[in-house]
Scaffold this motif. Structure first.
Motif, PDB file in Angstrom:
ATOM      1  N   SER A  20       0.837  -1.192   0.000  1.00 52.13           N
ATOM      2  CA  SER A  20       0.000   0.000   0.000  1.00 52.13           C
ATOM      3  C   SER A  20       0.875   1.245   0.000  1.00 52.13           C
ATOM      4  O   SER A  20       1.834   1.319   0.776  1.00 52.13           O
ATOM      5  CB  SER A  20      -0.915   0.014   1.219  1.00 52.13           C
ATOM      6  OG  SER A  20      -1.820  -1.065   1.198  1.00 52.13           O
ATOM      7  N   VAL A  45      -3.254   1.862  -3.890  1.00 51.20           N
ATOM      8  CA  VAL A  45      -2.850   3.267  -3.845  1.00 51.20           C
ATOM      9  C   VAL A  45      -4.016   4.064  -3.278  1.00 51.20           C
ATOM     10  O   VAL A  45      -5.072   4.163  -3.895  1.00 51.20           O
ATOM     11  CB  VAL A  45      -2.469   3.790  -5.233  1.00 51.20           C
ATOM     12  CG1 VAL A  45      -1.925   5.222  -5.122  1.00 51.20           C
ATOM     13  CG2 VAL A  45      -1.450   2.871  -5.902  1.00 51.20           C
ATOM     14  N   SER A  46      -3.822   4.603  -2.096  1.00 57.37           N
ATOM     15  CA  SER A  46      -4.890   5.388  -1.477  1.00 57.37           C
ATOM     16  C   SER A  46      -4.302   6.321  -0.440  1.00 57.37           C
ATOM     17  O   SER A  46      -3.208   6.092   0.077  1.00 57.37           O
ATOM     18  CB  SER A  46      -5.934   4.471  -0.828  1.00 57.37           C
ATOM     19  OG  SER A  46      -5.395   3.816   0.290  1.00 57.37           O
ATOM     20  N   SER A  47      -5.066   7.372  -0.141  1.00 54.39           N
ATOM     21  CA  SER A  47      -4.627   8.319   0.865  1.00 54.39           C
ATOM     22  C   SER A  47      -5.307   8.033   2.194  1.00 54.39           C
ATOM     23  O   SER A  47      -5.048   8.692   3.176  1.00 54.39           O
ATOM     24  CB  SER A  47      -4.932   9.748   0.404  1.00 54.39           C
ATOM     25  OG  SER A  47      -6.286   9.876   0.055  1.00 54.39           O
ATOM     26  N   PRO A  80      -4.554   6.251  -7.559  1.00 56.06           N
ATOM     27  CA  PRO A  80      -5.540   5.268  -7.086  1.00 56.06           C
ATOM     28  C   PRO A  80      -6.000   4.295  -8.177  1.00 56.06           C
ATOM     29  O   PRO A  80      -6.261   3.117  -7.885  1.00 56.06           O
ATOM     30  CB  PRO A  80      -6.685   6.142  -6.582  1.00 56.06           C
ATOM     31  CG  PRO A  80      -6.011   7.389  -6.115  1.00 56.06           C
ATOM     32  CD  PRO A  80      -4.903   7.613  -7.110  1.00 56.06           C
ATOM     33  N   GLN A  83       0.695   5.793  -0.791  1.00 64.05           N
ATOM     34  CA  GLN A  83      -0.126   6.976  -1.029  1.00 64.05           C
ATOM     35  C   GLN A  83       0.015   7.427  -2.473  1.00 64.05           C
ATOM     36  O   GLN A  83       1.016   7.108  -3.139  1.00 64.05           O
ATOM     37  CB  GLN A  83       0.299   8.096  -0.092  1.00 64.05           C
ATOM     38  CG  GLN A  83       0.008   7.794   1.372  1.00 64.05           C
ATOM     39  CD  GLN A  83       0.321   8.967   2.267  1.00 64.05           C
ATOM     40  OE1 GLN A  83       1.063   9.871   1.909  1.00 64.05           O
ATOM     41  NE2 GLN A  83      -0.275   8.960   3.458  1.00 64.05           N
ATOM     42  N   PRO A  84      -0.957   8.154  -2.977  1.00 63.63           N
ATOM     43  CA  PRO A  84      -0.829   8.698  -4.337  1.00 63.63           C
ATOM     44  C   PRO A  84       0.466   9.481  -4.489  1.00 63.63           C
ATOM     45  O   PRO A  84       0.866  10.228  -3.587  1.00 63.63           O
ATOM     46  CB  PRO A  84      -2.058   9.604  -4.451  1.00 63.63           C
ATOM     47  CG  PRO A  84      -3.057   8.986  -3.541  1.00 63.63           C
ATOM     48  CD  PRO A  84      -2.265   8.471  -2.373  1.00 63.63           C
ATOM     49  N   GLY A 101       3.307   7.974  -4.727  1.00 64.35           N
ATOM     50  CA  GLY A 101       4.377   7.120  -4.244  1.00 64.35           C
ATOM     51  C   GLY A 101       4.894   6.162  -5.296  1.00 64.35           C
ATOM     52  O   GLY A 101       4.435   6.169  -6.449  1.00 64.35           O
ATOM     53  N   SER A 126      -4.425   0.826  -8.558  1.00 66.51           N
ATOM     54  CA  SER A 126      -4.699  -0.242  -7.598  1.00 66.51           C
ATOM     55  C   SER A 126      -5.242  -1.464  -8.329  1.00 66.51           C
ATOM     56  O   SER A 126      -6.194  -1.372  -9.108  1.00 66.51           O
ATOM     57  CB  SER A 126      -5.717   0.234  -6.553  1.00 66.51           C
ATOM     58  OG  SER A 126      -5.206   1.305  -5.792  1.00 66.51           O
TER      59      SER A 126
END
Length: 112
Positions: A11, A110-112, A88, A13-14, A16, A91
């Motif tokens: 996992s 991919v998420s915040s 995102p 973050q956007p 990354g 993903s």
């Protein structure tokens, strides 16, 4: 038959980065081996992300071109997918592929 094992997912973050690795066993990769990465998001069909043709000709899906890089190290029998500036919509479960063989897949979120 070649066995493929992916690693490096997870996992982020956007924005990354992640690097996926695919180690082949049971057969030796070489410059003649077509190798690629596919991905499949929930409810979607599996799609080609990037592929190395024999003698290093490379194809990228337009959605990842400029952000993802496929490479290989034949001495390590390994194919890589460097993923930068992840979003995102990237993903999915990512799969390594060579002719007649698939890896088990690895999750990228991919998420915040």
């Amino acid at each position: 038959q070649v066995q493929l094992a992916e690693s490096g997912g997870g996992s982020v973050q956007p924005g990354g980065s992640l690097t996926l690795s695919c180690v082949a066993s049971g057969s030796k990769l070489n410059a003649y081996t077509r190798a690629g990465w596919f991905r499949q998001a929930p409810g979607m069909e599996r799609e080609l992300v990037a592929r190395m043709e024999p003698f290093a000709e490379i194809f990228y899906d337009h959605k990842v071109k400029g952000r993802f890089t496929i490479s290989r190290d034949d001495a390590k029998n390994t194919v890589y997918l460097q993923m930068n500036n992840l979003a995102p919509e990237d993903s999915a479960v990512y799969y390594c592929n060579v002719p007649h063989s698939w890896g088990q897949g690895i999750q990228v979120t991919v998420s915040s």
